[in-house]
Write a protein that holds these residues in place. Structure first.
Motif, short mmCIF file in Angstrom:
data_model
loop_
_atom_site.label_atom_id
_atom_site.label_comp_id
_atom_site.label_asym_id
_atom_site.label_seq_id
_atom_site.Cartn_x
_atom_site.Cartn_y
_atom_site.Cartn_z
N HIS A 1 6.81 12.87 0.15
CA HIS A 1 7.44 11.75 -0.55
C HIS A 1 8.56 11.15 0.30
N GLU A 2 9.35 11.99 0.92
CA GLU A 2 10.45 11.52 1.76
C GLU A 2 9.93 10.83 3.01
N THR A 3 8.86 11.38 3.60
CA THR A 3 8.28 10.79 4.80
C THR A 3 7.72 9.40 4.51
N ALA B 1 0.84 -1.20 0.00
CA ALA B 1 0.00 0.00 0.00
C ALA B 1 0.87 1.25 0.00
N GLY B 2 1.99 1.20 0.75
CA GLY B 2 2.92 2.32 0.77
C GLY B 2 3.56 2.55 -0.59
N PHE B 3 3.90 1.46 -1.28
CA PHE B 3 4.46 1.58 -2.63
C PHE B 3 3.48 2.28 -3.57
N VAL B 4 2.21 1.91 -3.48
CA VAL B 4 1.19 2.53 -4.34
C VAL B 4 1.10 4.03 -4.06
N ALA B 5 1.03 4.38 -2.76
CA ALA B 5 0.95 5.79 -2.38
C ALA B 5 2.19 6.55 -2.84
N GLN B 6 3.36 5.91 -2.70
CA GLN B 6 4.61 6.54 -3.10
C GLN B 6 4.67 6.74 -4.61
N GLY B 7 4.10 5.80 -5.36
CA GLY B 7 4.07 5.93 -6.81
C GLY B 7 3.22 7.12 -7.25
N ILE B 8 2.09 7.30 -6.56
CA ILE B 8 1.21 8.43 -6.88
C ILE B 8 1.91 9.76 -6.55
N LEU B 9 2.53 9.80 -5.37
CA LEU B 9 3.24 11.01 -4.97
C LEU B 9 4.41 11.31 -5.92
N GLY B 10 5.12 10.24 -6.32
CA GLY B 10 6.26 10.42 -7.21
C GLY B 10 5.86 10.98 -8.55
N SER B 11 4.75 10.48 -9.10
CA SER B 11 4.30 10.97 -10.40
C SER B 11 3.88 12.44 -10.33
#
Length: 219
Positions: free
Chosen positions: A129-131, A102-112
């Motif tokens: 993104h860093e947090t 779930a964290g990977f998915v959230a991080q992918g959205i933030l990264g894009s």
């Protein structure tokens, strides 16, 4: 975004429940097999498998830390207890895996969003993104340790050829390498923005390998 988070949370709860139900079914047969193993062998059957992960051997091997300190003497009764500990740790491993996913998915959205952000939006998204990245590192590390330090499995015949467990291990090597690469590149992007595409590629590779490693254990 709000509805996506709610949907993701519901999916995580459903997958966690499925993991626990599946593990309970396997648990009863595992306990029976362990009992039969010791009963039929009358105590002569080796209590540990010949091959173990180095971290398992360090803690649970014949000369492992827990044996030498007397915290977990090697005998048939303790091996049955260790199997239950192993089951609990592997269920926790799966649950933490879903949280990390779930964290990977959230991080992918933030990264894009971060790649196209500017000004105050960039600063806000970069901090978030860093947090999230720090949280993922902790959950990912916990997920790995729960598997690597669990007591060794039952002694039995090893399946020949390719199977879900072997594929899971191969994918684990890939996503561990991807995780390390992603973190290294993330620290260097500030000095060299040209590394962004490589950072993104490493992150996507890690996500794909991690997701595949979880899915393959269900089939």
């Amino acid at each position: 975004m709000k509805y996506f988070v709610i949907l993701l949370g519901c999916l995580l709860i459903s997958l966690t429940a499925w993991t626990q139900d599946t593990t309970r079914v396997k648990a009863s047969s595992a306990d029976s097999l362990l009992t039969e193993l010791f009963d039929s062998a009358s105590g002569t059957q080796p209590l540990l498998p010949d091959r173990m992960v180095f971290t398992q051997r360090a803690f649970w091997g014949q000369k492992g830390l827990l044996r030498l300190t007397g915290l977990a003497p090697l005998n048939a009764e303790n091996r049955q207890k260790e199997l239950k500990i192993r089951r609990t740790m592997l269920v926790s491993h799966q649950v933490m895996g879903f949280i990390t996913l779930a964290g990977f998915v959230a991080q992918g959205i933030l990264g894009s969003q971060l790649y196209n952000a500017k000004g105050a939006d960039y600063t806000r998204l970069h901090d978030t993104h860093e947090t999230v990245g720090t949280i993922i590192n902790y959950t990912y590390g916990t997920t790995a340790l729960l598997s690597l330090t669990a007591p060794p499995p039952l002694i039995g015949k090893r399946e020949r050829g390719l199977n879900s467990i072997k594929i899971h291990k191969y994918l684990a090597i890939l996503h561990i390498a991807g995780m390390i690469t992603t973190n290294i590149l993330a620290r260097k992007i500030g000095q060299n923005p040209d590394l962004k595409p490589y950072h993104r590629a490493a992150a996507y590779t890690t996500f794909a390998a991690f997701t595949a490693a979880m899915v393959v254990m269900k089939f």
